[in-house]
Design an enzyme around this catalytic site. Structure first.
Site, short mmCIF file in Angstrom:
data_model
loop_
_atom_site.label_atom_id
_atom_site.label_comp_id
_atom_site.label_asym_id
_atom_site.label_seq_id
_atom_site.Cartn_x
_atom_site.Cartn_y
_atom_site.Cartn_z
N LYS A 17 0.77 -1.23 -0.02
CA LYS A 17 -0.02 0.05 0.16
C LYS A 17 0.77 1.10 0.10
CE LYS A 17 -2.42 -0.88 3.74
NZ LYS A 17 -1.63 -1.89 4.51
N ARG A 61 -9.52 1.16 9.11
CA ARG A 61 -8.93 -0.25 9.36
C ARG A 61 -10.13 -0.97 10.19
NH1 ARG A 61 -3.05 0.57 9.21
NH2 ARG A 61 -1.97 -1.12 9.67
N ARG A 72 11.68 -6.12 4.95
CA ARG A 72 11.32 -4.79 4.76
C ARG A 72 12.24 -3.96 5.48
NH1 ARG A 72 5.28 -2.39 5.08
NH2 ARG A 72 5.67 -2.61 7.55
N ARG A 91 11.60 -2.06 11.01
CA ARG A 91 10.35 -1.66 11.90
C ARG A 91 10.42 -2.65 13.09
NH1 ARG A 91 5.10 -0.02 8.84
NH2 ARG A 91 4.21 -1.15 10.58
N ARG A 111 -0.31 -8.87 13.84
CA ARG A 111 -0.82 -7.80 13.13
C ARG A 111 -1.69 -8.52 11.76
NH1 ARG A 111 4.32 -5.03 10.82
NH2 ARG A 111 2.88 -3.75 9.64
P1 AMP Z 1 1.05 0.42 9.36
O1 AMP Z 1 2.21 1.48 9.11
O2 AMP Z 1 0.10 0.92 8.59
O3 AMP Z 1 1.23 -1.04 9.37
O4 AMP Z 1 0.54 0.62 10.90
C1 AMP Z 1 1.34 0.50 11.88
C2 AMP Z 1 0.90 0.44 13.16
O5 AMP Z 1 0.18 1.83 13.58
C3 AMP Z 1 -0.55 -0.49 13.24
O6 AMP Z 1 0.02 -1.89 13.67
C4 AMP Z 1 -1.23 0.00 14.34
O7 AMP Z 1 -0.75 -0.09 15.58
C5 AMP Z 1 -1.24 1.71 14.14
N1 AMP Z 1 -2.04 2.02 12.99
C6 AMP Z 1 -1.99 2.48 11.81
N2 AMP Z 1 -3.22 2.64 11.31
C7 AMP Z 1 -3.96 2.34 12.16
C8 AMP Z 1 -5.66 2.48 12.03
N3 AMP Z 1 -6.29 3.06 11.08
N4 AMP Z 1 -6.13 2.27 12.97
C9 AMP Z 1 -5.59 1.65 14.27
N5 AMP Z 1 -4.18 1.73 14.31
C10 AMP Z 1 -3.58 1.93 13.34
#
Ligand code: AMP
Length: 223
Positions: free
Chosen positions: A13, A88, A127, A160, A171
């Site tokens: 994404k 989400r 990654r 990360r 996740r």
């Molecule tokens: P990502 O980089 O999109 O994988 O997000 C990393 C982390 O940020 C996720 O595992 C969640 O802990 C938090 N996070 C990101 N976007 C959301 C969302 N829309 N709702 C809740 N938590 C989020």
């Protein structure tokens, strides 16, 4: 044009949103990047989000919605956005509709980037992210050669914390339980386009542009 990118963590994404935003002149709004910015700067929001993120859990809806709403009110989003990682959960999807309505705009399309779980684990474990500009690379599939912004020599790359195998599994579980219902939600609304997220970065970009029915302006084409 306002677009949501839906898909499991590691489906590409962020990479594809970066490319399409550049080509189409849209703002890239990545909720994960917003959270990481707050975490790294130890803000009040970062303190609230930290424990959830470290476990691979979702940050509670009220905190997340307020953060994204604030971001969508910034002037650079006026030409349209690609939302990456938000919504989400079903309440976040409903909140997004209300936020767009308040801003006098609406959601046009939802792109579902479909990638099987086994592929996700392979991708996330390799990654690497640039701490400076958030660009994403992969140890094997997309190694760092040059900085897309011409600003570094790869010295800011890091893995990360939540890309470690145990957290990746958590996740993915969270994704299947809480986020994947949004695929049907948007399909029923007639807004969903599905694109396979497996293949080369360039091929997936081409498939996305076709699925969205948009043409790249000639000055932005790379061919
Ligand atoms: P990502 O980089 O999109 O994988 O997000 C990393 C982390 O940020 C996720 O595992 C969640 O802990 C938090 N996070 C990101 N976007 C959301 C969302 N829309 N709702 C809740 N938590 C989020």
């Amino acid at each position: 044009m306002n677009i949501v990118f839906l898909g499991p963590p590691g489906s590409g994404k962020g990479t594809q949103a970066d490319i399409l935003c550049e080509q189409l002149g849209l703002a890239h709004v990545a909720s994960g990047d917003l959270f990481r910015y707050n975490l790294n700067n130890d803000t009040e929001l970062g303190k609230k989000a930290r424990a959830y993120m470290e476990r691979g859990d979702l940050v509670p809806d009220d905190i997340t919605i307020a953060m994204v709403k604030d971001r969508l009110q910034q002037p650079d989003t006026a030409q349209g956005v690609i939302l990456d990682g938000f919504p989400r959960t079903p309440p976040q999807a409903e909140a997004l509709e209300a936020i767009f309505a308040e801003l006098g705009t609406s959601l046009d399309k939802v792109v579902y980037l479909n990638v099987p779980d086994e592929e996700i684990v392979l991708r996330l474990s390799g990654r690497l992210i640039c701490r400076k500009c958030q660009a994403t690379f992969h140890k094997v599939y997309n190694p760092f050669t040059t900085c897309p912004h011409g600003e570094c020599n790869g010295e800011y790359l890091y893995q990360r914390e939540d890309d470690k195998p145990e957290t990746v599994r958590a996740r993915l579980k969270v994704y299947h339980e809480q986020t994947s219902p949004l695929v049907d939600y948007y399909r029923q609304k007639g807004m969903l386009v599905e694109v396979s997220g497996v293949g080369s970065i360039a091929d997936i970009t081409a498939a996305l542009l076709e699925a969205l029915g948009v043409e790249t302006p000639p000055e932005k084409r790379s061919d």
